[in-house]
Design an enzyme around this catalytic site. Structure first.
Site, mmCIF file in Angstrom:
data_model
loop_
_atom_site.group_PDB
_atom_site.id
_atom_site.type_symbol
_atom_site.label_atom_id
_atom_site.label_comp_id
_atom_site.label_asym_id
_atom_site.label_seq_id
_atom_site.Cartn_x
_atom_site.Cartn_y
_atom_site.Cartn_z
ATOM 1 C CG ASP A 105 -1.961 -1.124 1.174
ATOM 2 O OD1 ASP A 105 -2.402 -1.649 0.109
ATOM 3 O OD2 ASP A 105 -2.594 -1.202 2.155
ATOM 4 C CE1 TYR A 106 1.722 8.014 -2.023
ATOM 5 C CE2 TYR A 106 0.549 8.201 0.057
ATOM 6 C CZ TYR A 106 1.217 8.653 -1.151
ATOM 7 O OH TYR A 106 1.724 9.964 -1.086
#
Length: 286
Positions: free
Chosen positions: A134-135
């Site tokens: 994830d970011y």
């Protein structure tokens, strides 16, 4: 127009073009890019327009012809920490606040060439991440450097032969260990957790250092699972308990270790990525 040509070497068995073709051309080094190129009729095999149903058996001439693409004037400068590298693959530390890949200019994928050594193998290609983080998540990211290694690593993930562990800081009192089996997107999902340390917190009551082992690979699985048992990850703004949100420090989720057998050298690899400083500030004894 820009044309690239690839001669297929002798193969032991037939393979679908959309599987073989990943990475053979620099401009279509992902599965989705290859499918788009086939759909737009940019690819021919022995002069015949290829489709997703095209098979190859060896000896064919594959041509990619696409409109000229203008390179951006600015070059992404992003130093990455490389924890393991050989001619087949690499493992890097993904910083927080950056996408692994996609249409954005600032992605890990776009920074790989400047950080990794070129492979000396014949089927080398543009280095490509073979899974996602994830970011806001930090930690280990596995990279393929050749066509065959990208396919082999994808297969290892599909067969669940790559073992991953994470560390997170969670909010609230927890059992010392457990298994979370809440369905995600109506699909069976399993995560194991073990509390390694807990400290009192004036704002959050209790903060826990938790080791996590996902047994399935659903999107945002660990974040959703921990929230489902009432222990969201510190700093998570998407899966949260409304009055327990920490702003400005990012997500306290870290991809800590990867364990697998190297698909070409058969070496047993166990790679770990040290916990970020922000974890150590909470649990100063680690």
């Amino acid at each position: 127009m820009q044309t690239k040509t690839h001669i297929v070497p002798k193969l032991t068995k037939q393979i679908r073009l959309q599987e073989y073709g990943v990475g053979i051309f620099n401009l279509v080094f992902t599965k989705s890019a290859l499918k788009k190129a086939l759909k737009k009729q940019y690819i021919t095999v022995n002069g015949i327009i290829a489709t997703s149903a095209t098979f190859i058996s060896g000896g064919e001439t594959i041509c990619l012809t696409i409109p000229e693409i203008n390179n951006p004037r600015t070059k992404l400068i992003l130093k990455l920490n490389v924890l393991y590298e050989d001619d087949y693959l690499a493992i890097i530390h993904k910083p927080a606040g950056i996408l692994v890949s996609g249409n954005s200019f600032k992605t890990v994928a776009n920074a790989l060439i400047q950080n990794l050594k070129p492979s000396n193998l014949l089927d080398r290609t543009i280095p490509q991440p073979v899974h996602r983080l994830d970011y806001p998540t930090t930690g280990l990211l596995l990279i393929g450097k050749t066509n065959s290694s990208i396919r082999a690593l994808n297969k290892l993930f599909e067969d669940k032969k790559i073992k991953k562990s994470y560390f997170a800081v969670t909010i609230g009192k927890m059992e010392s260990k457990g298994e979370i089996t809440t369905d995600i997107d109506n699909k069976p999902s399993i995560s194991l957790y073990k509390v390694k340390a807990s400290v009192p917190s004036e704002r959050f009551d209790i903060l826990n250092l938790v080791k996590l082992k996902p047994k399935t690979g659903r999107k945002h699985q660990l974040r959703k699972h921990l929230t489902s048992i009432g222990n969201p990850i510190l700093g998570d703004k998407d899966y949260k308990i409304e009055h327990l949100v920490l702003n400005g420090k990012g997500l306290y989720l870290h991809a800590y270790s990867l364990k697998f057998t190297h698909p070409f050298t058969q070496e047993k690899l166990i790679i770990k990525d040290e916990l970020p400083e922000k974890f150590k500030k909470i649990f100063d004894s680690i």
